[in-house]
Design a protein around this motif. Structure first.
Motif, PDB file in Angstrom:
ATOM      1  N   ASN A  45      45.172  41.341 -21.940  1.00  0.00           N
ATOM      2  CA  ASN A  45      44.495  39.897 -22.168  1.00  0.00           C
ATOM      3  C   ASN A  45      44.214  39.143 -20.696  1.00  0.00           C
ATOM      4  O   ASN A  45      44.837  39.525 -19.706  1.00  0.00           O
ATOM      5  N   ARG A  46      43.421  38.447 -20.701  1.00  0.00           N
ATOM      6  CA  ARG A  46      42.806  37.501 -19.554  1.00  0.00           C
ATOM      7  C   ARG A  46      44.062  36.675 -18.873  1.00  0.00           C
ATOM      8  O   ARG A  46      44.847  36.084 -19.673  1.00  0.00           O
ATOM      9  N   ILE A  47      44.040  36.470 -17.690  1.00  0.00           N
ATOM     10  CA  ILE A  47      44.694  35.397 -17.017  1.00  0.00           C
ATOM     11  C   ILE A  47      43.649  34.539 -16.140  1.00  0.00           C
ATOM     12  O   ILE A  47      42.917  35.376 -15.271  1.00  0.00           O
ATOM     13  N   GLU A  48      43.665  33.402 -16.407  1.00  0.00           N
ATOM     14  CA  GLU A  48      42.812  32.687 -15.647  1.00  0.00           C
ATOM     15  C   GLU A  48      43.331  31.617 -14.768  1.00  0.00           C
ATOM     16  O   GLU A  48      44.502  31.385 -14.772  1.00  0.00           O
ATOM     17  N   ALA A  49      42.337  31.092 -13.774  1.00  0.00           N
ATOM     18  CA  ALA A  49      42.806  30.591 -12.695  1.00  0.00           C
ATOM     19  C   ALA A  49      42.669  29.029 -13.260  1.00  0.00           C
ATOM     20  O   ALA A  49      41.697  28.067 -12.716  1.00  0.00           O
ATOM     21  N   TRP A  50      43.714  28.316 -13.967  1.00  0.00           N
ATOM     22  CA  TRP A  50      43.692  26.991 -14.366  1.00  0.00           C
ATOM     23  C   TRP A  50      44.247  26.080 -13.234  1.00  0.00           C
ATOM     24  O   TRP A  50      44.643  26.478 -12.503  1.00  0.00           O
ATOM     25  N   SER A 117      38.397  29.206  -5.584  1.00  0.00           N
ATOM     26  CA  SER A 117      37.392  28.903  -4.577  1.00  0.00           C
ATOM     27  C   SER A 117      36.209  27.987  -4.855  1.00  0.00           C
ATOM     28  O   SER A 117      35.478  28.336  -5.691  1.00  0.00           O
ATOM     29  N   GLY A 118      36.372  26.892  -4.112  1.00  0.00           N
ATOM     30  CA  GLY A 118      34.989  26.135  -4.103  1.00  0.00           C
ATOM     31  C   GLY A 118      35.432  24.819  -5.179  1.00  0.00           C
ATOM     32  O   GLY A 118      34.663  24.090  -5.522  1.00  0.00           O
ATOM     33  N   LEU A 119      36.193  25.012  -6.106  1.00  0.00           N
ATOM     34  CA  LEU A 119      36.934  23.924  -7.085  1.00  0.00           C
ATOM     35  C   LEU A 119      37.835  23.029  -6.589  1.00  0.00           C
ATOM     36  O   LEU A 119      38.707  23.327  -5.719  1.00  0.00           O
ATOM     37  N   ALA A 120      37.399  21.855  -6.920  1.00  0.00           N
ATOM     38  CA  ALA A 120      38.539  20.740  -6.296  1.00  0.00           C
ATOM     39  C   ALA A 120      39.393  20.662  -7.290  1.00  0.00           C
ATOM     40  O   ALA A 120      39.804  21.276  -8.328  1.00  0.00           O
ATOM     41  N   PRO A 121      40.781  20.425  -6.687  1.00  0.00           N
ATOM     42  CA  PRO A 121      42.041  20.221  -7.460  1.00  0.00           C
ATOM     43  C   PRO A 121      41.863  19.381  -8.570  1.00  0.00           C
ATOM     44  O   PRO A 121      41.218  18.546  -8.837  1.00  0.00           O
ATOM     45  N   GLY A 122      42.533  20.055  -9.663  1.00  0.00           N
ATOM     46  CA  GLY A 122      42.566  19.560 -10.955  1.00  0.00           C
ATOM     47  C   GLY A 122      41.299  19.734 -11.836  1.00  0.00           C
ATOM     48  O   GLY A 122      41.406  19.566 -13.108  1.00  0.00           O
ATOM     49  N   VAL A 123      40.518  20.529 -11.331  1.00  0.00           N
ATOM     50  CA  VAL A 123      39.197  20.804 -12.146  1.00  0.00           C
ATOM     51  C   VAL A 123      39.392  21.858 -12.790  1.00  0.00           C
ATOM     52  O   VAL A 123      40.048  22.892 -12.480  1.00  0.00           O
ATOM     53  N   ALA A 124      39.185  21.792 -14.337  1.00  0.00           N
ATOM     54  CA  ALA A 124      39.118  23.000 -15.206  1.00  0.00           C
ATOM     55  C   ALA A 124      38.502  24.187 -14.818  1.00  0.00           C
ATOM     56  O   ALA A 124      37.614  24.054 -14.179  1.00  0.00           O
ATOM     57  N   SER A 125      38.766  25.242 -15.050  1.00  0.00           N
ATOM     58  CA  SER A 125      38.216  26.423 -14.755  1.00  0.00           C
ATOM     59  C   SER A 125      38.820  27.657 -15.659  1.00  0.00           C
ATOM     60  O   SER A 125      40.078  27.427 -16.122  1.00  0.00           O
ATOM     61  N   ASN A 126      37.807  28.392 -16.054  1.00  0.00           N
ATOM     62  CA  ASN A 126      38.329  29.726 -16.978  1.00  0.00           C
ATOM     63  C   ASN A 126      37.968  31.047 -16.245  1.00  0.00           C
ATOM     64  O   ASN A 126      37.647  31.897 -16.832  1.00  0.00           O
ATOM     65  N   VAL A 127      37.985  30.995 -14.723  1.00  0.00           N
ATOM     66  CA  VAL A 127      37.731  32.067 -13.896  1.00  0.00           C
ATOM     67  C   VAL A 127      38.874  33.032 -14.179  1.00  0.00           C
ATOM     68  O   VAL A 127      40.128  32.555 -13.924  1.00  0.00           O
ATOM     69  N   VAL A 128      38.722  34.085 -14.432  1.00  0.00           N
ATOM     70  CA  VAL A 128      39.745  35.117 -14.532  1.00  0.00           C
ATOM     71  C   VAL A 128      40.285  35.738 -13.128  1.00  0.00           C
ATOM     72  O   VAL A 128      39.562  35.904 -12.147  1.00  0.00           O
ATOM     73  N   ILE A 129      41.450  35.723 -13.081  1.00  0.00           N
ATOM     74  CA  ILE A 129      42.229  36.278 -11.919  1.00  0.00           C
ATOM     75  C   ILE A 129      42.336  37.758 -12.202  1.00  0.00           C
ATOM     76  O   ILE A 129      42.886  38.230 -13.181  1.00  0.00           O
ATOM     77  N   THR A 130      41.441  38.663 -11.547  1.00  0.00           N
ATOM     78  CA  THR A 130      41.195  40.075 -11.874  1.00  0.00           C
ATOM     79  C   THR A 130      42.662  40.735 -11.463  1.00  0.00           C
ATOM     80  O   THR A 130      43.335  40.557 -10.644  1.00  0.00           O
ATOM     81  N   HIS A 131      42.754  41.977 -12.261  1.00  0.00           N
ATOM     82  CA  HIS A 131      43.700  42.996 -12.031  1.00  0.00           C
ATOM     83  C   HIS A 131      43.635  43.508 -10.364  1.00  0.00           C
ATOM     84  O   HIS A 131      44.696  43.611  -9.758  1.00  0.00           O
ATOM     85  N   ALA A 132      42.519  43.701 -10.064  1.00  0.00           N
ATOM     86  CA  ALA A 132      42.452  44.228  -8.605  1.00  0.00           C
ATOM     87  C   ALA A 132      42.719  43.084  -7.619  1.00  0.00           C
ATOM     88  O   ALA A 132      43.256  43.443  -6.423  1.00  0.00           O
ATOM     89  N   ALA A 133      42.465  41.790  -7.865  1.00  0.00           N
ATOM     90  CA  ALA A 133      42.940  40.627  -6.941  1.00  0.00           C
ATOM     91  C   ALA A 133      44.303  40.639  -6.907  1.00  0.00           C
ATOM     92  O   ALA A 133      44.969  40.588  -5.766  1.00  0.00           O
ATOM     93  N   MET A 134      45.208  40.882  -7.896  1.00  0.00           N
ATOM     94  CA  MET A 134      46.635  40.682  -8.011  1.00  0.00           C
ATOM     95  C   MET A 134      47.179  41.985  -7.433  1.00  0.00           C
ATOM     96  O   MET A 134      47.986  41.883  -6.723  1.00  0.00           O
ATOM     97  N   ALA A 135      46.573  43.175  -7.726  1.00  0.00           N
ATOM     98  CA  ALA A 135      47.137  44.417  -7.313  1.00  0.00           C
ATOM     99  C   ALA A 135      46.973  44.524  -5.643  1.00  0.00           C
ATOM    100  O   ALA A 135      47.933  44.867  -4.761  1.00  0.00           O
ATOM    101  N   GLU A 136      45.929  44.028  -5.362  1.00  0.00           N
ATOM    102  CA  GLU A 136      45.601  43.999  -3.773  1.00  0.00           C
ATOM    103  C   GLU A 136      46.628  42.999  -3.069  1.00  0.00           C
ATOM    104  O   GLU A 136      47.148  43.649  -2.076  1.00  0.00           O
ATOM    105  N   TYR A 137      46.679  41.863  -3.550  1.00  0.00           N
ATOM    106  CA  TYR A 137      47.573  40.935  -2.884  1.00  0.00           C
ATOM    107  C   TYR A 137      48.955  41.057  -2.922  1.00  0.00           C
ATOM    108  O   TYR A 137      49.730  41.194  -1.910  1.00  0.00           O
TER     109      TYR A 137
END
Length: 142
Positions: A45-50, A117-137
């Motif tokens: 399932n997706r995890i998004e950067a809310w 990245s590039g979104l103001a605090p509090g702005v809605a977003s449905n950008v996915v946090i990828t598996h690659a980003a999590m694994a790398e970090y």
């Protein structure tokens, strides 16, 4: 493979009723550390950067409007022994932390920050946090 709802049900089985935000963050960290330690996702399932940190929308639909959650209708028994070990380890470290502490931590970490990245605090977003980003970090922290 288990779903995010199954993982959440397992967390609730272990901890009992917890705030929805805390449940979302514990599921997120379970997924992240599974990618590092087990080299596989716990769920697809997706995890998004809310705005308030990482959120799995499929899980959110199960607890929308609830502050505290004690059941999401998942099947904790779907988690295999490797997954249980990973979730248990995550809960032993993060499980006693407050919802706000967990949220603040995710806001300091690259996967959520980079996805927003590039979104103001509090702005809605449905950008996915990828598996690659999590694994790398999180892999870089070991």
């Amino acid at each position: 493979m288990a779903s995010v709802v199954d993982v959440a049900q397992y967390v609730l089985k272990k901890l009992g009723s917890i705030p929805a935000m805390k449940l979302q963050k514990l599921v997120y960290y379970s997924q992240a550390w599974s990618l590092v330690w087990d080299e596989r996702p716990l769920f697809n399932n997706r995890i998004e950067a809310w705005a308030n940190g990482p959120v799995a929308p499929d899980l959110y639909e199960r607890h929308r409007g609830e502050y505290r959650v004690n059941d999401v209708g998942g099947e904790a028994e779907c988690i295999d022994s490797l997954g249980e070990e990973t979730i248990d380890t995550v809960l032993s470290y993060y499980g006693e932390k407050s919802s706000q502490w967990l949220s603040d931590l995710t806001h300091m970490e690259a996967p959520w920050r980079d996805a927003r990245s590039g979104l103001a605090p509090g702005v809605a977003s449905n950008v996915v946090i990828t598996h690659a980003a999590m694994a790398e970090y999180y892999g870089s922290l070991t």
